[in-house]
Design a protein around this motif. Structure first.
Motif, PDB file in Angstrom:
ATOM      1  N   HIS A 184     -10.607 -20.080  -5.886  1.00  9.84           N
ATOM      2  CA  HIS A 184     -11.201 -19.652  -7.149  1.00  9.84           C
ATOM      3  C   HIS A 184     -10.211 -19.915  -8.276  1.00  9.84           C
ATOM      4  O   HIS A 184      -9.095 -19.402  -8.279  1.00  9.84           O
ATOM      5  CB  HIS A 184     -11.589 -18.181  -7.077  1.00  9.84           C
ATOM      6  CG  HIS A 184     -12.750 -17.948  -6.160  1.00  9.84           C
ATOM      7  ND1 HIS A 184     -12.645 -18.039  -4.787  1.00  9.84           N
ATOM      8  CD2 HIS A 184     -14.052 -17.660  -6.428  1.00  9.84           C
ATOM      9  CE1 HIS A 184     -13.830 -17.814  -4.259  1.00  9.84           C
ATOM     10  NE2 HIS A 184     -14.715 -17.583  -5.221  1.00  9.84           N
ATOM     11  N   VAL A 185     -10.638 -20.738  -9.237  1.00  7.78           N
ATOM     12  CA  VAL A 185      -9.719 -21.235 -10.264  1.00  7.78           C
ATOM     13  C   VAL A 185      -9.722 -20.400 -11.538  1.00  7.78           C
ATOM     14  O   VAL A 185      -8.760 -20.451 -12.313  1.00  7.78           O
ATOM     15  CB  VAL A 185     -10.034 -22.707 -10.593  1.00  7.78           C
ATOM     16  CG1 VAL A 185      -9.764 -23.581  -9.384  1.00  7.78           C
ATOM     17  CG2 VAL A 185     -11.484 -22.875 -11.042  1.00  7.78           C
ATOM     18  N   TYR A 186     -10.801 -19.694 -11.785  1.00  8.68           N
ATOM     19  CA  TYR A 186     -10.864 -18.831 -12.959  1.00  8.68           C
ATOM     20  C   TYR A 186     -11.132 -17.404 -12.511  1.00  8.68           C
ATOM     21  O   TYR A 186     -11.951 -17.176 -11.609  1.00  8.68           O
ATOM     22  CB  TYR A 186     -11.979 -19.281 -13.915  1.00  8.68           C
ATOM     23  CG  TYR A 186     -11.820 -20.683 -14.427  1.00  8.68           C
ATOM     24  CD1 TYR A 186     -12.756 -21.663 -14.124  1.00  8.68           C
ATOM     25  CD2 TYR A 186     -10.736 -21.033 -15.219  1.00  8.68           C
ATOM     26  CE1 TYR A 186     -12.615 -22.957 -14.595  1.00  8.68           C
ATOM     27  CE2 TYR A 186     -10.585 -22.322 -15.690  1.00  8.68           C
ATOM     28  CZ  TYR A 186     -11.522 -23.277 -15.371  1.00  8.68           C
ATOM     29  OH  TYR A 186     -11.381 -24.558 -15.838  1.00  8.68           O
ATOM     30  N   TRP A 187     -10.457 -16.470 -13.154  1.00  7.97           N
ATOM     31  CA  TRP A 187     -10.564 -15.055 -12.802  1.00  7.97           C
ATOM     32  C   TRP A 187     -10.763 -14.209 -14.050  1.00  7.97           C
ATOM     33  O   TRP A 187     -10.213 -14.524 -15.114  1.00  7.97           O
ATOM     34  CB  TRP A 187      -9.301 -14.578 -12.086  1.00  7.97           C
ATOM     35  CG  TRP A 187      -9.153 -15.134 -10.711  1.00  7.97           C
ATOM     36  CD1 TRP A 187      -8.682 -16.374 -10.361  1.00  7.97           C
ATOM     37  CD2 TRP A 187      -9.505 -14.474  -9.500  1.00  7.97           C
ATOM     38  NE1 TRP A 187      -8.719 -16.519  -9.002  1.00  7.97           N
ATOM     39  CE2 TRP A 187      -9.209 -15.368  -8.439  1.00  7.97           C
ATOM     40  CE3 TRP A 187     -10.023 -13.221  -9.184  1.00  7.97           C
ATOM     41  CZ2 TRP A 187      -9.431 -15.045  -7.101  1.00  7.97           C
ATOM     42  CZ3 TRP A 187     -10.246 -12.895  -7.863  1.00  7.97           C
ATOM     43  CH2 TRP A 187      -9.947 -13.798  -6.831  1.00  7.97           C
ATOM     44  N   GLY A 188     -11.511 -13.139 -13.885  1.00  9.49           N
ATOM     45  CA  GLY A 188     -11.617 -12.160 -14.954  1.00  9.49           C
ATOM     46  C   GLY A 188     -10.444 -11.198 -14.899  1.00  9.49           C
ATOM     47  O   GLY A 188      -9.619 -11.241 -13.986  1.00  9.49           O
ATOM     48  N   GLN A 189     -10.409 -10.304 -15.861  1.00 11.81           N
ATOM     49  CA  GLN A 189      -9.315  -9.354 -15.957  1.00 11.81           C
ATOM     50  C   GLN A 189      -9.526  -8.135 -15.059  1.00 11.81           C
ATOM     51  O   GLN A 189      -8.600  -7.341 -14.846  1.00 11.81           O
ATOM     52  CB  GLN A 189      -9.133  -8.891 -17.408  1.00 11.81           C
ATOM     53  CG  GLN A 189     -10.099  -7.799 -17.879  1.00 11.81           C
ATOM     54  CD  GLN A 189     -11.533  -8.278 -18.033  1.00 11.81           C
ATOM     55  OE1 GLN A 189     -11.820  -9.471 -18.017  1.00 11.81           O
ATOM     56  NE2 GLN A 189     -12.454  -7.329 -18.199  1.00 11.81           N
TER      57      GLN A 189
END
Length: 122
Positions: free
Chosen positions: A109-114
């Protein structure tokens, strides 16, 4: 800026429900697998549910199967995690993440939320 934002966390009593939402900024979330993960205090981050870019394929961990439902709306580029019959052990910070391919692995997973805090307590 490429990022994900989760909303919808909070405090609920055992047996209650919450709905988490995930929205992307700077890229089209519709082209990515959406994964939901959680991390409880003192524990490693664990995978919860995933849904493919088309929405046709989806799966959840055994620990939440039958209680959590993952979905997405590619028209508005959002993802959702419906959580029902919540238990104290569901307490954690919940993250949405985006993967280029179908994968349940954190490292794909390359993008993550906070993250958003979910607390189940009476």
């Amino acid at each position: 800026q490429l990022q994900l934002v989760e909303t919808g966390g909070g405090l609920v009593q055992p047996g209650g429900s919450l709905t988490l939402s995930c929205a992307a900024s700077g890229f089209p979330l519709s082209g990515y697998t959406i994964g939901w993960f959680r991390q409880a205090p003192g524990k490693e981050r664990e995978w919860v549910c995933s849904i493919s870019s088309s929405g046709r394929d989806y799966v959840c961990a055994d620990s939440v199967q039958g209680r959590f439902t993952v979905s997405r709306n590619n028209a508005d580029g959002t993802g959702e995690l419906q959580m029902d019959t919540l238990r104290p052990e569901d307490t954690a910070v919940y993250y949405c993440a985006a993967a280029v391919k179908w994968s349940l692995r954190t490292e794909d997973h390359v993008y993550w939320g906070q993250g958003t805090q979910v607390t189940i307590s009476s």
